[in-house]
Design a protein around this motif. Structure first.
Motif, PDB file in Angstrom:
ATOM      1  N   LEU A 322       0.830  -1.209   0.000  1.00  0.00           N
ATOM      2  CA  LEU A 322       0.000   0.000   0.000  1.00  0.00           C
ATOM      3  C   LEU A 322       0.861   1.255   0.000  1.00  0.00           C
ATOM      4  N   ASP A 325       2.288   1.988  -3.226  1.00  0.00           N
ATOM      5  CA  ASP A 325       1.245   2.177  -4.244  1.00  0.00           C
ATOM      6  C   ASP A 325       1.243   1.023  -5.245  1.00  0.00           C
ATOM      7  N   PHE A 327      -0.788  -1.738  -4.733  1.00  0.00           N
ATOM      8  CA  PHE A 327      -1.973  -2.491  -4.353  1.00  0.00           C
ATOM      9  C   PHE A 327      -2.819  -2.752  -5.601  1.00  0.00           C
ATOM     10  N   PHE A 332      -6.741  -6.761  -3.647  1.00  0.00           N
ATOM     11  CA  PHE A 332      -8.116  -6.425  -3.312  1.00  0.00           C
ATOM     12  C   PHE A 332      -8.931  -7.699  -3.080  1.00  0.00           C
ATOM     13  N   TYR A 417     -12.839  -0.883  -6.132  1.00  0.00           N
ATOM     14  CA  TYR A 417     -11.404  -1.115  -5.933  1.00  0.00           C
ATOM     15  C   TYR A 417     -10.659   0.200  -5.765  1.00  0.00           C
ATOM     16  N   ARG A 421      -8.618   1.237  -2.522  1.00  0.00           N
ATOM     17  CA  ARG A 421      -7.170   1.481  -2.614  1.00  0.00           C
ATOM     18  C   ARG A 421      -6.799   2.836  -2.030  1.00  0.00           C
ATOM     19  N   ARG A 425      -4.622   3.209   1.375  1.00  0.00           N
ATOM     20  CA  ARG A 425      -3.327   3.874   1.262  1.00  0.00           C
ATOM     21  C   ARG A 425      -3.189   4.974   2.320  1.00  0.00           C
TER      22      ARG A 425
END
Length: 442
Positions: A322, A325, A327, A332, A417, A421, A425
């Motif tokens: 995460l 970045d 992910f 998910f 998603y 995300r 994050r």
């Protein structure tokens, strides 16, 4: 199971909170509604009478009626008395040395006894114990085979004999086998009957004596309401019972058995069965159950389920991805699977403080939605899962066709998603969720 009762009690307390200061008449009117709600939930009438008398004695004191926020104090009193009604405090299973510690499961046929034995073995194995399941139900066809399958699924050892021995002799042989094999815990499954009779009691008592059982656990079906209480009373009157396992507590019955059985029998509730899966057995905590009944949630059980569902190393790896970045949709999907492992989603939602009491009665979350999401993600290429930003219109049509869904379903998933995300994050970076995000967007 407690949805209707939770809703009725919530209505009573909301009316109380709208009145500011309370009089004894206000309390009496509220307790009349509480009494009706408990009786409708199939709680034993003697238990209802004792409970409401205790609440009234405390709620009509000067400290409550003349204090600040008296309605809140009445709710606290009801919660405290519910906790006492359910046993006061959690009673642990005694698995300390000397070993092997032998637990004998007794109960009527159809109560879920054999399944409960498998679930208990699975729970103890997860706690690091070496467990042996012993099959002494020689009455019901295929009971021995069923227990052997459960033992294999739970990852524990199994002991059974093809025939020619009495159940007490099988139990003794099983304990001797456990002693030789270094097992710490033995769980003995016994035969049941359609109803309580002397033959059932005699056989169960002989098994308990033969193995010098550490504890005798009575399995009762919460779905049978007052019959469950009657069965528990009959067993307690005829033989030693050290604790009760309530099965099918996630069913559609009214919940009166859970609120009556401890008070009526004097035997503590040790475990509650909350699902069909092997991990659907959890230690019974009276204070947490009282909170669930009053719609206050159960955050401690929610945390414990999360800890069981999520491995620490994988959680650290997820936080790292995460922050970098990285992910993707595979991550998910893994998050959704971890939530699914925590149990039925309606149960998980009901444990969230402030939400449990607001969920519509009888709410059932559509588990098929998770299967639909899984099908959509698995219809993507590895590159699309890593970089969802490349999924254009033609790719969306191909993914929808491959997963048996619609383009709208794919669009909705990608939006969910992206929002997940973004939120995760920020949480991973310690910033918390942004103000202004729509509630329920996930």
């Amino acid at each position: 199971m407690f949805e209707a009762l939770t809703e009725r009690l919530g209505q009573v307390f909301r009316r109380l909170s709208g009145r500011g200061r309370l009089s004894e008449r206000d309390v009496d009117e509220a307790l009349r509604e509480v009494r009706l709600a408990l009786l409708e939930a199939d709680v034993h009438y003697r238990v209802v009478k004792t409970f409401t008398e205790r609440v009234r004695a405390r709620a009509t004191g000067a400290e409550v009626l003349e204090g600040l926020a008296p309605a809140h104090q009445v709710v606290r009193i009801v919660r405290d008395e519910l906790t006492q009604l359910l046993g006061g405090r959690a009673e642990p299973l005694r698995v300390d040395p000397p070993w092997p510690a032998v637990f004998v499961m007794v109960g009527l046929q159809g109560s879920g006894k054999t399944t409960a034995a498998g679930k208990l073995a699975h729970l103890l194995r997860r706690q690091g114990r070496r467990v042996l399941l012993v099959a002494c139900d020689l009455q019901r066809p295929a009971a021995v085979a069923q227990l052997e399958v459960l033992a294999r699924q739970a990852g524990v050892d199994f002991f059974g004999v093809p025939g020619g021995m009495t159940p007490p002799d099988v139990a003794k042989a099983g304990v001797a086998h456990a002693r030789r094999g270094g097992h710490e815990v033995v769980v003995v499954d016994t035969a049941g009957r359609q109803h309580v009779d002397e033959a059932l009691m005699a056989e169960a008592s002989h098994i308990v004596e033969a193995v010098q059982a550490r504890q005798v656990l009575l399995v009762v079906d919460a779905m049978t309401g007052q019959d469950a209480v009657n069965v528990a009373q009959a067993f307690v009157a005829r033989m030693r019972i050290d604790g009760i396992v309530l099965t099918k507590l996630d069913g559609d019955a009214r919940g009166g058995a859970a609120l009556s059985v401890r008070e009526v029998t004097g035997a503590p509730i040790l475990f509650a069965g909350t699902g069909e899966r092997l991990d659907g057995l959890e230690p019974f905590h009276p204070d947490r159950m009282a909170g669930r009944i009053l719609g206050m949630g159960d955050v401690l059980t929610l945390i414990e389920r999360a800890e069981q569902a999520v491995e620490a190393e994988r959680a650290r790896e997820m936080v790292k991805r995460l922050r970098e970045d990285a992910f993707g949709l595979d991550d998910f999907l893994e998050q959704l699977r971890q939530v699914r492992r925590m149990g039925p989603l309606d149960q998980v939602l009901a444990m969230i403080p402030g939400l449990g009491g607001r969920l519509p009665a009888g709410l059932k979350v559509d588990e098929r939605e998770l299967s639909r999401i899984e099908a959509i993600i698995q219809s993507m290429t590895p590159q699309e899962r890593r970089q969802p930003s490349i999924i254009d219109g033609s790719r969306r049509r191909r993914i929808a066709a491959g997963s048996g869904t619609t383009v709208q379903d794919v669009n909705r998933l990608l939006k969910q998603y992206e929002e997940a995300r973004r939120m995760l994050r920020h949480l991973a970076r310690g910033q918390g969720p942004r103000a202004g995000w729509r509630r329920g967007s996930l």
